[in-house]
Design an enzyme around this catalytic site. Structure first.
Site, PDB file in Angstrom:
ATOM      1  N   ARG A   1      33.752 -66.855 -47.406  1.00 20.04           N
ATOM      2  CA  ARG A   1      33.152 -67.459 -46.203  1.00 20.04           C
ATOM      3  C   ARG A   1      32.169 -66.493 -45.572  1.00 20.04           C
ATOM      4  O   ARG A   1      32.236 -65.286 -45.795  1.00 20.04           O
ATOM      5  CB  ARG A   1      34.246 -67.795 -45.176  1.00 20.04           C
ATOM      6  CG  ARG A   1      35.221 -68.855 -45.640  1.00 20.04           C
ATOM      7  CD  ARG A   1      36.313 -69.037 -44.614  1.00 20.04           C
ATOM      8  NE  ARG A   1      37.168 -67.857 -44.523  1.00 20.04           N
ATOM      9  CZ  ARG A   1      37.930 -67.574 -43.469  1.00 20.04           C
ATOM     10  NH1 ARG A   1      37.907 -68.368 -42.401  1.00 20.04           N
ATOM     11  NH2 ARG A   1      38.691 -66.515 -43.463  1.00 20.04           N
TER      12      ARG A   1
ATOM     13  N   ASP B   1      36.010 -65.594 -36.000  1.00 15.90           N
ATOM     14  CA  ASP B   1      35.377 -65.287 -37.275  1.00 15.90           C
ATOM     15  C   ASP B   1      33.984 -64.707 -37.113  1.00 15.90           C
ATOM     16  O   ASP B   1      33.576 -63.814 -37.859  1.00 15.90           O
ATOM     17  CB  ASP B   1      35.302 -66.547 -38.138  1.00 15.90           C
ATOM     18  CG  ASP B   1      36.668 -67.052 -38.553  1.00 15.90           C
ATOM     19  OD1 ASP B   1      37.667 -66.386 -38.248  1.00 15.90           O
ATOM     20  OD2 ASP B   1      36.739 -68.129 -39.172  1.00 15.90           O
TER      21      ASP B   1
ATOM     22  N   HIS C   1      73.501 -61.865 -40.832  1.00 18.50           N
ATOM     23  CA  HIS C   1      73.873 -61.967 -42.246  1.00 18.50           C
ATOM     24  C   HIS C   1      74.515 -63.331 -42.507  1.00 18.50           C
ATOM     25  O   HIS C   1      75.335 -63.787 -41.710  1.00 18.50           O
ATOM     26  CB  HIS C   1      74.867 -60.855 -42.591  1.00 18.50           C
ATOM     27  CG  HIS C   1      75.395 -60.952 -43.992  1.00 18.50           C
ATOM     28  ND1 HIS C   1      74.679 -60.535 -45.092  1.00 18.50           N
ATOM     29  CD2 HIS C   1      76.573 -61.459 -44.467  1.00 18.50           C
ATOM     30  CE1 HIS C   1      75.390 -60.750 -46.184  1.00 18.50           C
ATOM     31  NE2 HIS C   1      76.547 -61.306 -45.830  1.00 18.50           N
TER      32      HIS C   1
END
Length: 275
Positions: free
Chosen positions: A73, A113, A245
């Site tokens: 991109r 971005d 756990h």
């Protein structure tokens, strides 16, 4: 389905030990995985697409029903009229902004971005919050120690902070502690023992520098690692943290115990450092 990759391994941005379980699985599922190969030409035929390969492929011309091209991109900053402002743009098209989103033009902020790597939605969200708080007069800055990355494949791959690849490139000394999921009771219970959890540790301070996970749900597990790195935790802090756990989250603590030589689920005695 066939995959073509230009480099010598899938997902070149990730550590090789994290990619290995995924690559093994894809090799079994796909028709072929071509590495060190690129597509030289595409030609539309009547009922197929003819693909010409260049690289490590024995059969150079093959036909497929569909072709998906994904080569990366780039930011779309060239049609915003920024040339009429004082905003600075790099040769790659990214807008130059500081840790509060401010550009050289006082009335324009940049986040996400378009403001640079990594191009991830969660990074953009946090940048946006920092920018808005700065506009409101707050002292917030965007200076994370770790930004998680997740590859949503099966198995998933996730990492945060420093990677082994980066450490080698920087010639930085780190210690690596790995815990294979084959030693996890929960992994056996759900039939997903192909995974692995690892920590990168500063050899002097024992501070946690990075984490990498491959396995089912790795994207969910990485959040604990991000918090630990962001808070400047040391490897002992992970060992002292009680994990429920049986869960996959235990592997984060188990990997820390491997580093200290105290793991009970896996015999990995700590080696004495040479004097």
């Amino acid at each position: 389905m066939s995959v073509v990759e230009l480099t010598d391994g899938l997902l070149p941005g990730a550590d090789r030990d994290l990619v290995r379980p995924l690559q093994r699985q894809l090799t079994e599922q796909f028709e072929a995985v071509y590495l060190n190969t690129n597509v030289a030409a595409l030609a539309g035929k009547r009922r197929s697409i003819e693909v010409t390969f260049r690289g490590d492929v024995e059969k150079k011309v093959q036909r497929f029903d569909r072709v998906l091209t994904a080569v990366g991109r780039r930011p779309k900053s060239d049609r915003l009229g920024l040339e009429n402002t004082r905003v600075e743009v790099t040769d790659a098209g990214f807008i130059v902004a500081d840790n509060r989103g401010r550009t050289a033009e006082p009335s324009i902020l940049a986040i996400g971005d378009v403001a640079g790597e990594p191009m991830l939605a969660h990074k953009a969200s946090h940048q946006g919050k920092a920018a808005v708080e700065a506009l409101a007069g707050g002292a917030t800055v965007f200076e994370p120690r770790a930004i998680p990355a997740v590859v949503f494949t099966d198995p998933e791959i996730a990492w945060a902070g420093l990677t082994e690849t980066e450490a080698k490139q920087q010639d930085r000394q780190v210690e690596v502690a790995r815990f294979p999921w084959a030693a996890s009771g929960r992994a056996h219970a759900v039939g997903r023992t192909e995974g692995m959890t690892k920590w990168l540790i500063d050899p002097t301070s024992e501070r946690l520098l990075g984490c990498g996970i491959v396995g089912a749900g790795a994207g969910e597990l990485i959040a604990e690692a991000v918090l630990a790195i962001e808070m400047g935790a040391e490897i002992r802090d992970l060992c002292d943290t009680i994990h429920p756990h049986p869960t996959m989250s235990e592997t984060l603590g188990f990997a820390a115990e491997v580093h200290l030589g105290t793991a009970t689920d896996l015999y990995r005695p700590k080696r004495n450092k040479p004097s």
